[in-house]
Structure formats: structure tokens, C-alpha cells
Design a protein around this motif. Structure first.
Motif, PDB file in Angstrom:
ATOM      1  N   ASN A 120       0.822  -1.211   0.000  1.00  0.00           N
ATOM      2  CA  ASN A 120       0.000   0.000   0.000  1.00  0.00           C
ATOM      3  C   ASN A 120       0.856   1.262   0.000  1.00  0.00           C
ATOM      4  O   ASN A 120       0.380   2.342  -0.339  1.00  0.00           O
ATOM      5  N   ASN A 121       2.116   1.108   0.345  1.00  0.00           N
ATOM      6  CA  ASN A 121       3.053   2.230   0.380  1.00  0.00           C
ATOM      7  C   ASN A 121       3.668   2.505  -1.006  1.00  0.00           C
ATOM      8  O   ASN A 121       4.300   3.524  -1.228  1.00  0.00           O
ATOM      9  N   HIS A 163       3.679   3.579  -4.826  1.00  0.00           N
ATOM     10  CA  HIS A 163       2.898   4.437  -5.721  1.00  0.00           C
ATOM     11  C   HIS A 163       3.642   4.578  -7.038  1.00  0.00           C
ATOM     12  O   HIS A 163       4.878   4.583  -7.049  1.00  0.00           O
ATOM     13  N   ILE A 210       2.210  13.120  -6.961  1.00  0.00           N
ATOM     14  CA  ILE A 210       1.402  11.986  -7.436  1.00  0.00           C
ATOM     15  C   ILE A 210      -0.077  12.318  -7.214  1.00  0.00           C
ATOM     16  O   ILE A 210      -0.423  13.025  -6.256  1.00  0.00           O
ATOM     17  N   PRO A 211      -0.959  11.819  -8.097  1.00  0.00           N
ATOM     18  CA  PRO A 211      -2.394  12.075  -7.903  1.00  0.00           C
ATOM     19  C   PRO A 211      -2.872  11.382  -6.625  1.00  0.00           C
ATOM     20  O   PRO A 211      -2.498  10.240  -6.367  1.00  0.00           O
ATOM     21  N   ASN A 212      -3.674  12.090  -5.860  1.00  0.00           N
ATOM     22  CA  ASN A 212      -4.083  11.591  -4.544  1.00  0.00           C
ATOM     23  C   ASN A 212      -5.319  10.694  -4.642  1.00  0.00           C
ATOM     24  O   ASN A 212      -6.335  10.940  -3.981  1.00  0.00           O
ATOM     25  N   PHE A 213      -5.230   9.637  -5.468  1.00  0.00           N
ATOM     26  CA  PHE A 213      -6.364   8.714  -5.630  1.00  0.00           C
ATOM     27  C   PHE A 213      -6.552   7.865  -4.390  1.00  0.00           C
ATOM     28  O   PHE A 213      -5.585   7.488  -3.754  1.00  0.00           O
ATOM     29  N   LYS A 214      -7.800   7.532  -4.123  1.00  0.00           N
ATOM     30  CA  LYS A 214      -8.068   6.516  -3.095  1.00  0.00           C
ATOM     31  C   LYS A 214      -8.123   5.164  -3.803  1.00  0.00           C
ATOM     32  O   LYS A 214      -8.563   5.059  -4.942  1.00  0.00           O
ATOM     33  N   ARG A 215      -7.698   4.123  -3.101  1.00  0.00           N
ATOM     34  CA  ARG A 215      -7.872   2.787  -3.663  1.00  0.00           C
ATOM     35  C   ARG A 215      -9.292   2.321  -3.348  1.00  0.00           C
ATOM     36  O   ARG A 215      -9.897   2.771  -2.378  1.00  0.00           O
ATOM     37  N   LYS A 216      -9.783   1.375  -4.135  1.00  0.00           N
ATOM     38  CA  LYS A 216     -11.092   0.786  -3.848  1.00  0.00           C
ATOM     39  C   LYS A 216     -11.059   0.129  -2.471  1.00  0.00           C
ATOM     40  O   LYS A 216     -10.032  -0.405  -2.061  1.00  0.00           O
ATOM     41  N   LEU A 253     -12.032  -2.759   0.419  1.00  0.00           N
ATOM     42  CA  LEU A 253     -12.069  -4.225   0.360  1.00  0.00           C
ATOM     43  C   LEU A 253     -13.438  -4.727  -0.106  1.00  0.00           C
ATOM     44  O   LEU A 253     -13.533  -5.602  -0.983  1.00  0.00           O
TER      45      LEU A 253
END
Lengths: 289, 289
Positions: A97-98, A100, A274-280, A282
Motif C-alpha cells: 500500500n506504500n 505508488h 502523485i495524484p491523490n487517488f483513493k484505492r477501492k 475491500l
């Protein structure tokens, strides 16, 4: 005299319409057999169809006549994983998760070449269809080659952005703020070009099938990304559109290799954004039964 | 009267041969434009062609009319990896090299469900084309479902081994000692079925492209394998031929999802044997410039 009168003397040709009709019906039936699966080629590669083709195109004979491309090795006991992480899956997730994707690299410091070698060795531990190991990792650090690669990619990317990519695609990429200028190709200390070997050769020089080579090599890329992250090194997975052939020529790759991905590798530049996207979450990617 | 005489009265039909000739030449020219690339469909999926098709098939218009499927997020500074391994790439390689595909699982002990969740979370950190995250992980531990999956797979695999796979393919698999009986599908405590979403939907229900979805999901599978290994859990990547549609129906997957791989997950059985293959050496997979 019409072409019709000219060719009308042959029985075959004078009944061209019936023959055409029968052919059309045959093609239609073939489509029905394939369960209207024409559309899948538009939406994604279907392995089943692909592998069926492989099977059907192969010459048949007595099974015993065929040598396995693999050696007939002994089977040995296996007691499961012994080298793991002390923090297990949680520690691994935090590390993954770290990671990018980075689009701005600094030329220095240069990660030790031994690190790159270890990461490629790790990638080479990926599973592959019938243990074919269908991958080649080209590591480029030579300045001149990096410039030549950048020239090839930017030339094609300019056309991609202007013509080949749909408006929707360009809109989808807008939040990533990308364009055809790819400074990372000369800034990053290393470029790793990952090639899939779409087929191979046996020791006797016979062509050998590489089953599911694209999936196998992509899995290896996933392991490579994790290995780089474990070493604190950043990267970017790119699939430069229409550059494969020119890059194969530049790197003198054999005819059975096709470019899968091109990865700049190194450390992010000091002003890297970097673009500050959230991941989907769970719950949006898992289905439990 | 022949069909020829019957249809001969139409100018269009009486010149059928010239029309056919022109059509053939047009098709031939189209093939030349595509640089004789027909063969690549036999040898592997070519992304460039695939994506070109996507681009050309998309409706064009003013770029500003198109909304990005991604949110227009802010870009934030990134200073590189901070969560790594103390032993870096060497430690990671040793862990990756310790992973082996397992074909015999024991039903107990069952890895904690939290472990599986963490591993899937890690896989969900994979990069994807235009950040589409085109994956679904179906985790099956229900006995009845495992039996139904086994039934579907064994039924097809029996036909695969008997008819669909070439003799060469079966010979290539011989050293793996596999056949159509797949006890691991009911023995393993979990089955993870990984689906690729070949397209998606925007919030407004519009269809949205999932660029390079197969590569993205395969990369996620690579990360999943590493996460499982980090937790000491074994697995096997399988691509059950011709089972995709039936498994999609069984698990009620939406129409945009296709099965990529099916992975039994758990601990090796007490008498588990694995083929003692050597991996390729570094010099055989790396090319340096």
C-alpha cells in the motif's frame, strides 16, 4: 460482354450464388458454434479461445512421439513456505500500500545494480504455464540508449495522443496529467523493458509453445514491483502504444519476444507529485461465499 | 436455367466477379496496412492492436465533452517508499524463491480469513491502466460451492485432456503429473477466483473502458502470490480451460467480468510432492545495456 457471360461457361462459376449462399451459412454456423464470441476480441483477450486455437492448430499424432519441453524431473516432498515475513500478510499489505507509481525521477542516487538483479531474480520466481518461464528483462542504464528509447516513445506518443487514443481515453487520463513528453525515460537511472516470449525453442531448435505467456509475464511484473518496493525503489508500469516493434529492433530482441511493459526505475525527483487517488475498499473488490 | 441466368439481369449481379475482385483487393490492402499482423493473434494478445481498436471504435467528439472516469484529484508530494524490508531486495528474493506451486492441500488448518483479506487488499494495490482497478476476488470456502466448482472444472478438464489440448501440450505437462482429477478444488480451505472486469460503469451507468485489464489483473495476481507467501500460505495459479462461463454463472458474476485465474489456497498436504525444477539462471533472463 459482361464478366458474367465471360465466366458463365464454368459450372462452378455459373452457380456462384448457390456456392456463396452455402459458404455464408457455413460461416454463420461456425459463429454459432463459437457462441457469438466474436465480441470478446473487442473487449479483452480470451485465453480459452486462444488456447483452443493453439490446441487445434497443433499437429496431432501419437502422444508418445512427443517429447516434453520440460525435463522429466523427480518429485520431491514440499512442506510449505519457510521464508515468510514476521508481520505476515498485514506487514506485506502495508508495504504494498506504500507503493505508488512515480512519473518524475531523479538521476541520482542510482540504486545498486545488485538490487536490480535481485528484483529480477525474484520476478523470475513467478509461476508460468507448464514452467516455460517466458520472460526477458532488459535493463538499460546507458545514456545513449535511454535517449534513443525516449525518442522512439515520444514520437509515437505524440501520434497516440493526437490520433490513436480516443477522446474518452484522453479524458480518462486527464487526472493523471500525462502527455507525450516522457522525461522519466532519460531521468530515471534504469529502464527495465519486460518482454514476453510468445513462443520458445527446444534444445533441438524446435518451436515450443509458451502457454498463457502474457499472464505469466504480467504476474512476474507484479512480483518485480513488490521486490523494488521492498528495496525502497520506485517505478512506473507503462505500456507505450505502438512502440513495441521499434524497441525490439533497437534492443535486437529475437523474433519470439514482444514488449509487454517498459518501467523507469529509481528514486522520485525532489518535486515529485502523485495524484491523490483513493484505492477501492475491500468490500468493493471481494466477494465471499 | 442456372442461378447465373436467373440473377444475370441485375447490373450489380452480372458484374459479381469484378465486385468480388475489388473486395478481395480491399481486404488484401487492409491486411497490408495491418502489417501482416494476423499471426499475432495466434501467438499472443497484442495490446497495441487491441488498444488501437478501442481507440478507433470509440465515438469521437470534442474532448471537453468527455468526463474523466477518474475524479480530478489534487496532486500531492511523494518522497518515495518508506515501508520496505530490512533485508531489501535480497530478503525479498529469498522469500519469492521459497514459493512453490502446490497441487495437494490439506483441509486443516484453515488460514485465518483476515490473512486472506490482507492478501487481497495487497493485490488491490496493483497499478492499473488509468487507475481503473479492474479486479474482483471471489473467495470460496463453502463446501457445497467448492464441490460444484470441482464438478464444473473436472467435467471440462476431462474433455480438455481428451480432445482440446494438443498432444504436444499434454506431453509438455507430463513432468507435472497433472490430469483431469482436481482434488485440490475440494481439499484446499479456500478457492480464490480472480476475475478481470473487461469494462466497467461510471456512476451515471455509462460503460467505461478498462485499458489493459488483463495485464493489470495479472500484476495483481503476482502481488497476491507474494502476500500469501509472506503469510506462509501456499497456492496454485490455474487457468481452467473452457470453464469461465460456467463459473461466472455459478458465482453470479456480472456480464463485464471474465475469469482470469482460479487459485486453491491453503497449506500443502502432509505427503505433498512438487517437481524438482530448476529456475532459469539470471544470465538467461536478463539483458543489460
Amino acid at each position: 460482354m459482361t464478366t458474367n457471360e465471360f465466366f458463365g461457361k464454368s459450372i462452378f462459376l455459373s452457380n456462384w450464388f448457390s456456392i456463396l449462399l452455402v459458404t455464408c451459412v457455413a460461416v454463420l454456423l461456425r459463429c454459432l458454434v463459437a457462441k457469438f464470441d466474436v465480441a470478446k476480441y473487442l473487449w479483452g483477450h480470451n485465453n480459452e479461445e486462444f488456447v483452443s486455437n493453439l490446441a487445434n492448430n497443433s499437429k496431432e499424432g501419437d502422444c508418445e512421439e512427443y517429447l516434453s519441453a520440460l525435463p522429466e524431473v523427480e518429485h520431491v516432498p514440499y512442506f510449505g513456505a519457510t521464508i515468510t515475513l514476521p508481520g505476515g500478510s498485514k506487514q506485506f499489505y502495508e508495504m504494498a500500500n506504500n507503493r505508488h507509481s512515480v512519473r518524475a525521477f531523479k538521476p541520482h542516487p542510482i540504486p545498486a545494480f545488485e538490487v536490480i538483479e535481485n528484483c529480477i531474480l525474484a520476478a523470475g520466481c513467478a509461476p508460468s504455464g507448464a514452467h516455460t518461464e517466458p520472460w526477458t528483462f532488459c535493463v538499460i542504464s546507458n545514456k545513449d540508449f535511454k535517449h534513443r528509447i525516449r525518442h522512439i516513445v515520444e514520437r509515437e506518443e505524440e501520434i497516440n495522443y493526437a490520433q490513436r487514443m480516443s477522446k474518452q481515453w484522453r479524458s480518462d487520463l486527464r487526472p493523471l496529467k500525462t502527455n507525450h513528453v516522457k522525461s522519466y525515460l532519460t531521468d530515471a537511472p534504469y529502464l527495465i523493458l519486460v518482454f514476453k516470449q510468445v513462443y520458445g525453442f527446444t534444445k533441438s531448435g524446435k518451436r515450443k509453445q509458451h502457454y498463457y505467456n502474457e499472464i505469466s509475464v504480467s504476474i512476474a511484473v507484479g512480483i518485480l514491483l513488490c521486490a523494488l518496493q521492498a528495496a525502497g525503489v520506485s517505478s512506473l508500469v507503462t505500456t507505450p502504444l505502438n512502440c513495441g516493434a521499434a524497441l525490439c529492433r533497437l534492443l535486437k530482441r529475437p523474433i519470439n519476444e514482444k514488449l509487454l511493459v517498459l518501467m523507469p526505475v529509481g528514486y522520485p525527483s525532489d518535486n515529485c507529485l502523485i495524484p491523490n487517488f483513493k484505492r477501492k475498499e475491500l468490500k468493493d473488490i471481494i466477494f465471499v461465499n
